[in-house]
Scaffold this motif. Sequence first.
Motif, short mmCIF file in Angstrom:
data_model
loop_
_atom_site.label_atom_id
_atom_site.label_comp_id
_atom_site.label_asym_id
_atom_site.label_seq_id
_atom_site.Cartn_x
_atom_site.Cartn_y
_atom_site.Cartn_z
N UNK A 38 10.08 16.06 20.80
CA UNK A 38 8.75 15.98 21.44
C UNK A 38 8.85 15.59 22.92
N UNK A 39 10.04 15.60 23.48
CA UNK A 39 10.22 15.32 24.90
C UNK A 39 9.36 16.27 25.74
N UNK A 40 8.60 15.72 26.65
CA UNK A 40 7.81 16.57 27.56
C UNK A 40 6.50 17.05 26.97
N UNK A 41 6.17 16.59 25.76
CA UNK A 41 4.95 17.09 25.13
C UNK A 41 3.79 16.11 25.29
N UNK A 42 4.04 15.00 25.94
CA UNK A 42 3.00 13.98 26.06
C UNK A 42 2.19 14.13 27.34
N UNK A 43 1.62 13.01 27.75
CA UNK A 43 0.68 12.99 28.86
C UNK A 43 1.27 13.57 30.15
N UNK A 44 2.51 13.22 30.46
CA UNK A 44 3.06 13.64 31.76
C UNK A 44 3.52 15.09 31.73
N UNK A 45 3.59 15.69 30.56
CA UNK A 45 3.98 17.10 30.43
C UNK A 45 5.27 17.40 31.18
N UNK A 46 6.20 16.47 31.13
CA UNK A 46 7.53 16.74 31.67
C UNK A 46 7.78 16.22 33.07
N UNK A 47 6.79 15.62 33.72
CA UNK A 47 6.97 15.18 35.10
C UNK A 47 8.16 14.22 35.23
N UNK A 48 8.27 13.28 34.31
CA UNK A 48 9.32 12.28 34.41
C UNK A 48 10.53 12.60 33.52
N UNK A 49 10.25 13.05 32.29
CA UNK A 49 11.34 13.18 31.34
C UNK A 49 12.24 14.38 31.62
N UNK A 50 11.71 15.41 32.27
CA UNK A 50 12.55 16.56 32.58
C UNK A 50 13.72 16.11 33.46
#
Lengths: 537, 405
Positions: free
Chosen positions: A465-477
């Motif tokens: 579920x990486x990148x599927x939350x609020x930030x839509x990948x801004x930080x976790x990518x």
Amino acid sequence: MTEYQVVIVGGGATGVGILRDLSMRGISALLLEQGDLAHGTSSRFHGLLHSGARYAVKDPESATECIEENYILKRIAPHCISDTGGWFVQTQEDTPDYVEQWIEACAKAHIPTHEISPSAAYMKEPLLSKNVLRVFEVPDATVDGFKIVWANAKSARHYGGQYKTYHQVQRVVVEKERVVGVVTKNLLNGEEFMVHCDIVVNAAGAWASQIAGSIGIPLDVICDKGTLLAFNQRLFQRVINRLRPSGDGDIFVPHETITILGTTSQFVASAQENNPQEEEVKKLLSIGGHLLPGITKHRVIRAFSGVRPLHREDHDVTAVNEEEGRNVSRSFALIDHEIQEGVQGFISIVGGKFTTYRLMAEKVSDWAAAKLGNATPCRTATEDLLPEIPEYLQKKAAQLLPCAPVGKMLERLQEDAESVLMEIQRDPRKGQMLCECEMVSVAEVEKAAADVDTHHLADIRRKTRLGMGTCQGAFCTYRALPLLWQKKEKYDALQDELRDFLNQRWKGIRPILWGQQLRETELTRAIYASILQVGEN
Amino acid sequence: MWDGIIIGGGLAGLLAGIRASERGKRILIISEGVGSLTYSSGALDFGDVEQLQNREKHPYALLGEAPVRAGMDYLQMLFPNYQGTWGVTQDLLTPLGSPRKASLVPSGQNAEALQDAQQIVLMAPEGMKDFFPELIKTNLEKAYPQCIVYIHPFRVSAFESWYALGKSVTGMEYARYWQSKPGLEALKRVLYCMTQIFFPNQESIKNKKSVIIFPGLAATFSDPLKEVLSKAGLPVIEMTSFPPSASGHNLYCALKQKFKSLGGELLAGTGVQRIESQGKLCGKAIVRSKGRFTAFSARSFILATGGIFGGGIEVTAEAAQETVLGLPLYVPAEWTKSEFLGEQPYARMGIEVDSELRPINSRDKEVIFENLRVVGRMLAHWDPWSENCGGGVSLATGWFAGEKL
């Protein structure tokens, strides 16, 4: 010479369900999937585990299948399902006649309904519209499509089943009117090869007509695109359905910290046409507003579309319009191409819905087992999908991780959580949350990145579920980059992975680009275009 | 009665306030938030000025070259530690260790020394968040193939309890620590240990051209820090960091301090609810604070509320709105394109202005308010991310508005 008794084409819920069922019966099977498991319709729906009440009036057969499967799945796959319950809500705009008809139809299909007063309903769901006339409780639940597909794949592998992702089936090979195998292409390295087998099961869903078409067999699969919205909050505690004949935008399904609003229905030419459009979003919001007043004030993080593979038996359909999508039966069909076209050992499974995937798998497996002379009965309705999570793992996870991510991780990884926890114990830094929105630890992403069947950042996303939350990948990518880099022989250049991933996320943000998500977009572009200068190099 | 009220205290608003105060004006900045510099790298981009000047309606095109140059010069005059030459870009490093260019760079970030370096020591603070030394090493080796890159991991006792828990230390926290008294001492020790390992004698420093790269350090505005670094005997290059960034934050703090030292007044934490106007003149800014409404009168106003990200433009599913005065916005018909980091039309949304930065009606080009200027991200027809000119437009328009007020 055959390598496998059965080759299954398609790694959605039905395909992996068949793989597991066959493997449990001791039949050797290989599943070929052109993308990642669950990349298609099985992860692009509202995540409702139907009680059947939705179909009770129009399609009683489907309704009965649903309620039976609903009970079975709640029993065998509790970690993939949240037993929220569901409501059917009649608003002032909905006709009372339909309500009576619906109650009767539910009773006939053995779907329990229980009326509660609107005032009691508001106590439990304060955001619900005050224009509600009647509220009925049904055994709807929510289901995580990714989890159930992965759980089936894992269990199948345990029983000896095999699957290959990013392997596209080019054609079915027939000799003397008998299936002898398939030619498949490894999309990662371009290599083409033949797999020999006695039976080919076409479970390619929205892509099924292409597979049948490879040997000139016409298969009428209607591609019905459904668009959905993901809200940033859990707006309701249970599934909320509109009590009226099915239409667009009439269901809210809560999942963990978000809510999904669905669904539109529109025929499209192919399964690839899954870009959500602005008009669909507008339509959903306007209709959804009847159940959730002030709907546009709630932050939408994403729109997404799936393509329902509906089956219609008559081949002579010419004019299709939007409304018809709902009128085609949601039941499934098993097509033995020996009877239809005289090709032995080739079967297509089309139609159906996520809730009945297990039943569809059972029927296909029964058919295949009979052909192969295997008399082992189906056990998928009784045997747990995955073993219980051992207590010592739960304890260990609670010691090493903050409480909120513990359950999420255990549900995703099951007994595989052990290696992740060991890693965190060895190096506490790996217990940090790499994805802060979905609470995924560094160690878990590292494990997903190293998995043999992970080939892209998007595969990691589906597993974690990486990148599927609020930030839509801004930080976790950004944070996932070093993990990809460590396994660089497996992945495309970081630059390409990053750009592809951001563009995929962007696809779902474009039609809902307003409010906080627009601000988030400005920040994301600042990070990648300016601070990291990704566009430049 | 103030000479000028500036709504918004980010880069453009503060620069306008500083310039106007310097010119002897009494200025009040009303700032709801803290600007977005802390999300930036601290370096400032001007983009391809010549090319952008030819882009119709672009802020550079409206102003002409002189104010853009003046904005660049002015920031350097205020902060001589910011380096830049008109028409020349400076080298610096991204948080991933790849080289990039920018127009105005805090001296500590200047990476020119890497051009002919032979050895690089990458300092790797234990547990630093969003910092990936192995990946950076690879990127450095790719960009500077003549160099050998060493990673020097180190830890400091002040964060031992964090390390033990596996808690990460952000670059902001490290940077703040280095500025403290115990931090300065620790930094001396860290640099000393590193030198002992890699350069045990003076010869070894001289023989090979060596450079130290240091993440989570922002020395540009700290003399004691610069002194400690200068004693390292080797050039020390700061890395830019993933947000939040100490370098960007320090620039923000320095601008604020400068503004206040020139007698400017900063009202922070509250936004302007609306502006009372008469005809084509803005008169009073109405502020809501502690449950009460207060009116501040001024002769001139500057709108520097930071666009979409800053909150000066609110977009709902139905409409886009300028939040303080309800000024008309340019909203492109096509909203987005498929390549995320490419051209995105939505980003050009903003207020259309005349060459004096006063808001105009798109239909008749008539000025809406004679005594209001619009600066920075509130302006229409530019995109900092595809044009790389975020710093330039903010400085140029901020300087211009401060000059004209």
